[in-house]
Structures are given as structure tokens and as C-alpha cells.
Design an enzyme around this catalytic site. Structure first.
Site, PDB file in Angstrom:
ATOM      1  N   ASP A   1      38.497  32.541  43.367  1.00 53.04           N
ATOM      2  CA  ASP A   1      39.031  33.414  42.330  1.00 53.04           C
ATOM      3  C   ASP A   1      38.802  32.842  40.937  1.00 53.04           C
ATOM      4  O   ASP A   1      38.443  33.583  40.010  1.00 53.04           O
ATOM      5  CB  ASP A   1      40.530  33.645  42.571  1.00 53.04           C
ATOM      6  CG  ASP A   1      41.146  34.584  41.563  1.00 53.04           C
ATOM      7  OD1 ASP A   1      41.213  35.791  41.850  1.00 53.04           O
ATOM      8  OD2 ASP A   1      41.570  34.123  40.484  1.00 53.04           O
TER       9      ASP A   1
ATOM     10  N   PHE B   1      42.183  38.272  41.096  1.00 52.78           N
ATOM     11  CA  PHE B   1      41.089  39.040  41.683  1.00 52.78           C
ATOM     12  C   PHE B   1      41.057  38.913  43.205  1.00 52.78           C
ATOM     13  O   PHE B   1      40.560  39.805  43.888  1.00 52.78           O
ATOM     14  CB  PHE B   1      39.758  38.640  41.065  1.00 52.78           C
ATOM     15  CG  PHE B   1      39.686  39.007  39.590  1.00 52.78           C
ATOM     16  CD1 PHE B   1      40.176  40.213  39.134  1.00 52.78           C
ATOM     17  CD2 PHE B   1      39.144  38.125  38.672  1.00 52.78           C
ATOM     18  CE1 PHE B   1      40.135  40.548  37.788  1.00 52.78           C
ATOM     19  CE2 PHE B   1      39.084  38.448  37.332  1.00 52.78           C
ATOM     20  CZ  PHE B   1      39.578  39.662  36.878  1.00 52.78           C
ATOM     21  N   ASP B   2      41.579  37.825  43.759  1.00 52.65           N
ATOM     22  CA  ASP B   2      41.784  37.773  45.205  1.00 52.65           C
ATOM     23  C   ASP B   2      42.752  38.866  45.632  1.00 52.65           C
ATOM     24  O   ASP B   2      42.538  39.554  46.645  1.00 52.65           O
ATOM     25  CB  ASP B   2      42.341  36.412  45.614  1.00 52.65           C
ATOM     26  CG  ASP B   2      41.267  35.408  45.976  1.00 52.65           C
ATOM     27  OD1 ASP B   2      40.220  35.819  46.499  1.00 52.65           O
ATOM     28  OD2 ASP B   2      41.473  34.209  45.743  1.00 52.65           O
ATOM     29  N   VAL B   3      43.829  39.028  44.882  1.00 53.15           N
ATOM     30  CA  VAL B   3      44.805  40.060  45.215  1.00 53.15           C
ATOM     31  C   VAL B   3      44.186  41.448  45.067  1.00 53.15           C
ATOM     32  O   VAL B   3      44.347  42.317  45.939  1.00 53.15           O
ATOM     33  CB  VAL B   3      46.062  39.912  44.339  1.00 53.15           C
ATOM     34  CG1 VAL B   3      47.015  41.090  44.551  1.00 53.15           C
ATOM     35  CG2 VAL B   3      46.775  38.597  44.649  1.00 53.15           C
TER      36      VAL B   3
ATOM     37  N   GLY C   1      41.882  42.115  47.905  1.00 55.78           N
ATOM     38  CA  GLY C   1      42.653  42.431  49.096  1.00 55.78           C
ATOM     39  C   GLY C   1      43.142  43.863  49.094  1.00 55.78           C
ATOM     40  O   GLY C   1      43.100  44.564  50.121  1.00 55.78           O
TER      41      GLY C   1
END
Length: 378
Positions: free
Chosen positions: A142, A170-172, A175
Site C-alpha cells: 500500500d 488503498f488496500d482497504v 478490498g
């Protein structure tokens, strides 16, 4: 081993070959909504099991925060029996989600083409850092994406250094995008009987998630810059000092600005041609800010917070996370759920007929391994 759960996704089997954040966050959301999620881990476990402090009873709270409602099986894909179990799980699954580097599962016969040869109904979701083209070999962290996408160039003081966001934002987002893609593909499967490959990458999620800033560049040719806590298109929309600290003050439209001025006893400002419209306030923010600050300095942030909210003016104290949780509790949002003896944050979606479930605490490594292996052999 099929479990009878409740929720709008009850009956779906998800093979979760993902790790760290984007994939596990997506699969936890699906699990909360009733999907049966089998978390496939290497013998060493998901990396986030070791990301600490903080901890709860020796377990990483990072791991605990994104892995409830799942069952864990540890499989060493280099061993024939474990590989056969993984392939059988993929054959039975409705959804498979993975975030290996692109092509990384092909040598195990767990890539999309191989899996769909025996399970053409599967929705196969892949999350990568930079897609399957020229960026396929880039590590998908991220922080790299925050830097490369431009987010860090927007975060921090105008005269200071760029900063990362306080979470792996940005990982969230990736997801969430993966979850949306999976649900859309499942709907399509319901109409056609066919699964498909859903692909998400962090950089594309980032450029989409930069919304007005990326649009400002691609549609308007404007490269944005750091403005601290200020907003490029609205004013006021930032922390302003009061007698005892800062308060977020927002005037999202001309009506809200007029109400703000009424509470601050500045009745002439809305009719001042420098400040009457949002574009005028934004252009003349350096003239307007000291006028607002002079009035705000006469009372405390809590006093202003109460009166401004009562008048319909958006505003907020700058809390630490404990304050955010406390306010959510005060507002009746019930933000914390305890599963087993592990507290976690409630799934943010509510349903009138099929509520989210909270049945399984985050699993220990291979906690359900014996049961799952036996089931896959039947």
C-alpha cells in the site's frame, strides 16, 4: 463440513488464498454477510499474525481486525497431499480470492484457467499491486501505491514533506472493490450459470479513489498540490482555532455558510461579494479565514460544536480513535461486537431482513485444519 449460516450470502463457499489486508478484509466482509470462508494459510501463517504491537492475549490486533467468521487450514502447497486439498477446495468453491503476484499460483494448478477447467461456475478474484501487465512483478504494498499514485503528494503541510495516510487506505479500497466485483459476478452467474475472473489492482483502486483530484487532472489538466487540511474547492472546510483548540468547520454550500455566520454573529459576511458564493469564498479564503477565527476564538470548541450543529452547520472535534468509538456508542451505532472473547468493529452495513452475523472469532493458525482436510477427502 458445510455450515448452516445466516445472512444474505448464506450458502456461498469462499476459498480465501489471500493474506495481509486487501483480500482478508474483502473476505471478512463476505463472511460477515453469511458466506462460509475457508482461510488457506501457509504453515507460517498470514503475515499479519506477526504484525505487532498492539496485541490481545498475544495475538496481533491487526490480524484480529480482518479475519473473523473464517475457518483456518494451513496447507503447504509444495506437498502433494496439501496441494490436492487446495485444488479440491477450489473445485468446490463458489468464490476463490487470491493476492499472489500475477501468475504465482499457476505452478500449483490454482490459476484461473486451471481452476475453471473443473469448476466453470467459480468467481475467481485476483488482487494485485499493479495489474497483470508491465507491473506484474512489482510488490503490492500500500505505501508504494500511496507514493506512486500521487496521494502522498497531497498529504501533509504545504511547505513540509509528503505524508502517507494513517491507514493502508488503498488496500482497504481494493478490498472493497474486490467485494463489489465478486458480488456483481455472482449476480451475473445467477443469470447465466457462468463464473468469471474478477481482477482488482491497488493502483487502479487508488486512481479511482483519488476522485476529485484524479478527475481534476484527467478532465481539467490540473495537477493538485498539498494544502495541509484545506480543501481546493471549498472554504471553510478545515480545522479552525477556537479558544481551546481546533474545530473542523464546514460550509458545503451557501446556505450553510449563512447559518455559520448567524451563529458567529457575522451577519454581513454572506452578502459581501467576496464571500457570497462558494467560489468567491474559495478564491478569497485568506481574507475570510481571519474573520472567522476572530469570532471562534471567543468560545471553546465544545461550545461551538454544540451550537453550530444545532444550527445545521457541519463541524467536528478532532478526536483520537477512542473518542470516535465513544461518539458512535453515544449515537447508538453499536460500533463494537464481541465474537468469542475478541472485540471487533461491527460490519458497517445493516439489512432489514438478513443482518450480518458474528459467529466465529478470528481463527488460530490451522484451527480447523483437521476438520477441513477430512471434509475435502469425502
Amino acid at each position: 463440513m458445510v455450515q448452516h449460516s445466516t445472512g444474505p450470502l448464506a450458502g456461498l463457499l469462499v476459498a480465501d488464498f489471500s493474506r495481509i489486508l486487501a483480500g482478508p478484509y474483502a473476505t471478512m466482509l463476505l463472511a460477515d454477510l453469511g458466506a462460509q470462508v475457508i482461510k488457506v494459510e501457509s504453515p507460517g501463517g498470514d503475515d499479519t499474525r506477526t504484525w505487532m504491537p498492539p496485541t490481545r492475549d498475544g495475538a496481533s490486533t491487526y490480524y484480529l481486525g480482518i479475519n473473523r467468521n473464517k475457518r483456518s487450514v494451513a496447507l503447504d502447497l509444495r506437498k502433494p497431499d496439501d496441494l490436492a486439498a487446495a485444488q479440491e477446495l477450489a473445485r468446490r468453491a463458489d468464490v476463490l480470492i487470491e493476492n499472489f503476484r500475477p501468475g504465482g499460483l499457476a505452478r500449483f494448478g490454482l490459476d484461473y484457467d486451471t481452476v475453471t477447467a473443473t469448476n466453470d461456475k467459480i468467481v475467481y478474484a485476483s488482487i494485485s499491486g499493479f495489474g497483470t501487465g508491465a507491473g506484474k512483478d512489482f510488490p503490492g504494498y500500500d505505501l508504494m501505491v500511496q507514493a506512486i499514485s500521487g496521494l502522498m503528494s497531497l498529504t501533509g503541510d504545504p511547505d513540509g514533506s509528503p505524508y502517507r495516510a494513517g491507514i493502508s487506505v488503498f488496500d482497504v479500497m481494493a478490498g472493497l472493490h474486490a467485494s463489489i466485483g465478486i458480488l456483481a459476478a455472482l449476480h451475473h452467474r445467477g443469470d447465466t450459470g457462468r463464473g468469471q475472473h474478477v481482477e482488482v489492482n491497488l493502483l487502479s483502486s487508488a486512481l479511482s479513489g483519488l476522485v476529485n483530484h484524479s478527475s481534476g487532472y484527467v478532465a481539467g489538466g490540473t495537477v493538485p498540490f498539498r494544502m495541509g487540511n484545506a480543501h481546493p474547492s471549498l472554504f471553510p472546510y478545515e480545522p479552525l482555532p477556537t479558544a481551546d483548540g481546533e474545530l473542523i468547520v464546514i460550509a458545503g454550500n451557501d446556505g450553510q455558510f449563512r447559518k455559520l455566520c448567524q451563529v458567529l454573529d457575522l451577519p454581513g459576511l454572506p452578502d459581501d461579494p467576496r464571500f457570497g458564493r462558494n467560489q468567491d469564498r474559495t478564491a478569497n479564503r485568506e481574507q475570510l479565514r481571519p474573520l472567522l477565527v476572530e469570532r471562534l476564538a471567543k468560545r471553546t470548541k465544545d461550545e461551538w460544536f454544540r451550537d453550530l450543529l444545532a444550527a445545521g452547520v457541519p463541524c467536528a472535534p478532532i478526536n483520537t480513535i477512542d473518542g470516535g468509538v465513544a461518539l458512535a456508542e453515544e449515537l447508538g451505532l453499536d460500533p463494537v461486537v464481541t465474537v468469542g472473547d475478541v472485540p471487533g468493529v461491527r460490519n458497517p452495513i445493516t439489512f432489514s431482513d438478513t443482518p450480518a452475523r458474528y459467529e466465529l472469532p478470528p481463527p488460530g493458525l490451522d484451527e480447523h485444519g483437521e476438520e477441513i482436510r477430512a471434509w475435502l477427502k469425502n
